[in-house]
Write a protein that holds these residues in place. Structure first.
Motif, mmCIF file in Angstrom:
data_model
loop_
_atom_site.group_PDB
_atom_site.id
_atom_site.type_symbol
_atom_site.label_atom_id
_atom_site.label_comp_id
_atom_site.label_asym_id
_atom_site.label_seq_id
_atom_site.Cartn_x
_atom_site.Cartn_y
_atom_site.Cartn_z
ATOM 1 N N PHE A 12 0.721 -1.125 -0.105
ATOM 2 C CA PHE A 12 -0.211 -0.078 0.040
ATOM 3 C C PHE A 12 0.891 1.346 0.121
ATOM 4 O O PHE A 12 0.328 2.262 -0.876
ATOM 5 N N PRO A 13 1.870 1.364 0.778
ATOM 6 C CA PRO A 13 2.668 2.473 0.817
ATOM 7 C C PRO A 13 3.262 2.990 -0.721
ATOM 8 O O PRO A 13 3.251 3.981 -1.186
ATOM 9 N N SER A 14 3.868 1.870 -1.431
ATOM 10 C CA SER A 14 4.326 2.276 -2.568
ATOM 11 C C SER A 14 3.302 2.280 -3.777
ATOM 12 O O SER A 14 3.547 3.310 -4.503
ATOM 13 N N ILE A 15 2.004 1.836 -3.570
ATOM 14 C CA ILE A 15 0.964 2.174 -4.450
ATOM 15 C C ILE A 15 0.590 3.648 -4.419
ATOM 16 O O ILE A 15 0.396 4.114 -5.322
ATOM 17 N N GLU A 16 0.474 3.947 -3.031
ATOM 18 C CA GLU A 16 -0.085 5.383 -2.956
ATOM 19 C C GLU A 16 1.017 6.415 -3.625
ATOM 20 O O GLU A 16 0.686 7.385 -4.128
ATOM 21 N N LYS A 17 2.142 6.203 -3.349
ATOM 22 C CA LYS A 17 3.470 6.955 -3.655
ATOM 23 C C LYS A 17 3.291 6.909 -5.464
ATOM 24 O O LYS A 17 3.371 8.014 -6.008
ATOM 25 N N LYS A 18 3.227 5.632 -5.593
ATOM 26 C CA LYS A 18 3.350 5.681 -7.280
ATOM 27 C C LYS A 18 2.291 6.185 -8.216
ATOM 28 O O LYS A 18 2.475 6.928 -9.208
ATOM 29 N N TYR A 19 1.132 5.923 -7.707
ATOM 30 C CA TYR A 19 0.055 6.294 -8.410
ATOM 31 C C TYR A 19 -0.765 7.475 -7.925
ATOM 32 O O TYR A 19 -1.765 7.869 -8.475
ATOM 33 N N GLY A 20 -0.328 8.086 -6.806
ATOM 34 C CA GLY A 20 -0.842 9.304 -6.382
ATOM 35 C C GLY A 20 -2.521 9.361 -5.863
ATOM 36 O O GLY A 20 -3.090 10.441 -5.680
ATOM 37 N N ARG A 21 -2.847 8.089 -5.535
ATOM 38 C CA ARG A 21 -4.323 8.115 -4.992
ATOM 39 C C ARG A 21 -4.096 7.290 -3.736
ATOM 40 O O ARG A 21 -3.595 6.240 -3.543
ATOM 41 N N PRO A 22 -5.239 7.619 -2.744
ATOM 42 C CA PRO A 22 -5.140 6.903 -1.449
ATOM 43 C C PRO A 22 -5.822 5.387 -1.555
ATOM 44 O O PRO A 22 -6.495 5.364 -2.694
ATOM 45 N N ILE A 23 -5.294 4.413 -0.978
ATOM 46 C CA ILE A 23 -5.841 2.943 -1.010
ATOM 47 C C ILE A 23 -7.380 3.153 -0.869
ATOM 48 O O ILE A 23 -7.989 2.510 -1.556
ATOM 49 N N ALA A 24 -8.004 3.884 -0.103
ATOM 50 C CA ALA A 24 -9.392 4.111 -0.151
ATOM 51 C C ALA A 24 -9.992 4.283 -1.549
ATOM 52 O O ALA A 24 -11.195 3.655 -1.753
ATOM 53 N N ASP A 25 -9.359 5.253 -2.115
ATOM 54 C CA ASP A 25 -10.174 5.281 -3.411
ATOM 55 C C ASP A 25 -9.912 3.979 -4.596
ATOM 56 O O ASP A 25 -10.844 3.876 -5.114
ATOM 57 N N TRP A 26 -8.663 3.311 -4.199
ATOM 58 C CA TRP A 26 -8.678 2.210 -5.214
ATOM 59 C C TRP A 26 -9.623 1.115 -4.790
ATOM 60 O O TRP A 26 -10.111 0.569 -5.680
ATOM 61 N N LYS A 27 -9.844 1.121 -3.418
ATOM 62 C CA LYS A 27 -10.823 0.140 -3.048
ATOM 63 C C LYS A 27 -12.460 0.493 -3.594
ATOM 64 O O LYS A 27 -12.772 -0.334 -3.622
ATOM 65 N N THR A 28 -12.571 1.648 -3.418
ATOM 66 C CA THR A 28 -13.968 2.089 -3.941
ATOM 67 C C THR A 28 -14.078 1.791 -5.446
ATOM 68 O O THR A 28 -15.190 1.366 -5.906
ATOM 69 N N LEU A 29 -13.061 2.305 -6.242
ATOM 70 C CA LEU A 29 -12.959 1.653 -7.514
ATOM 71 C C LEU A 29 -13.349 0.212 -7.893
ATOM 72 O O LEU A 29 -14.051 -0.135 -8.596
ATOM 73 N N ILE A 30 -12.867 -0.569 -7.194
ATOM 74 C CA ILE A 30 -12.897 -2.059 -7.232
ATOM 75 C C ILE A 30 -14.057 -2.410 -6.841
ATOM 76 O O ILE A 30 -14.918 -3.221 -7.516
ATOM 77 N N ARG A 31 -14.799 -1.729 -5.677
ATOM 78 C CA ARG A 31 -15.986 -2.152 -5.320
ATOM 79 C C ARG A 31 -17.223 -1.837 -6.186
ATOM 80 O O ARG A 31 -18.124 -2.638 -6.102
ATOM 81 N N THR A 32 -17.069 -0.631 -6.709
ATOM 82 C CA THR A 32 -18.002 -0.206 -7.397
ATOM 83 C C THR A 32 -18.070 -0.406 -8.998
ATOM 84 O O THR A 32 -18.871 -0.179 -9.864
ATOM 85 N N SER A 33 -16.977 -1.309 -9.447
ATOM 86 C CA SER A 33 -16.822 -1.910 -10.751
ATOM 87 C C SER A 33 -17.917 -2.932 -11.056
ATOM 88 O O SER A 33 -17.941 -3.390 -10.061
ATOM 89 N N PRO A 34 -18.384 -2.949 -12.252
ATOM 90 C CA PRO A 34 -19.296 -4.064 -12.382
ATOM 91 C C PRO A 34 -18.692 -5.313 -12.560
ATOM 92 O O PRO A 34 -19.419 -6.417 -12.727
#
Length: 70
Positions: A12-34
């Motif tokens: 998670f720390p490297s994901i946030e640093k590399k892609y510039g989004r908090p983990i909560a945002d990524w998890k929301t994208l995953i949960r709301t994906s069809p």
């Protein structure tokens, strides 16, 4: 002293640093994906959002297992 983070959350720390989004945002994208299947979600994060395979896999695994947003 806090135990080191293991498993998917260790990325998670490297994901946030590399892609510039908090983990909560990524998890929301995953949960709301069809999409619902692990592999489909990993491939979608890679193709649509430019994540590397390991990072996409860690996010999907952590989200689908229902682990808390840490």
């Amino acid at each position: 002293m806090t135990a080191p983070v293991k498993g998917p959350a260790s990325y998670f720390p490297s994901i946030e640093k590399k892609y510039g989004r908090p983990i909560a945002d990524w998890k929301t994208l995953i949960r709301t994906s069809p999409l619902t299947r692990h592999r489909e979600l990993v491939d979608w994060l890679k193709s649509e959002h430019g994540l590397g395979h390991g990072h996409a896999n860690a996010l999907v695994a952590h989200t689908l297992t229902g682990d808390s947003d840490k």
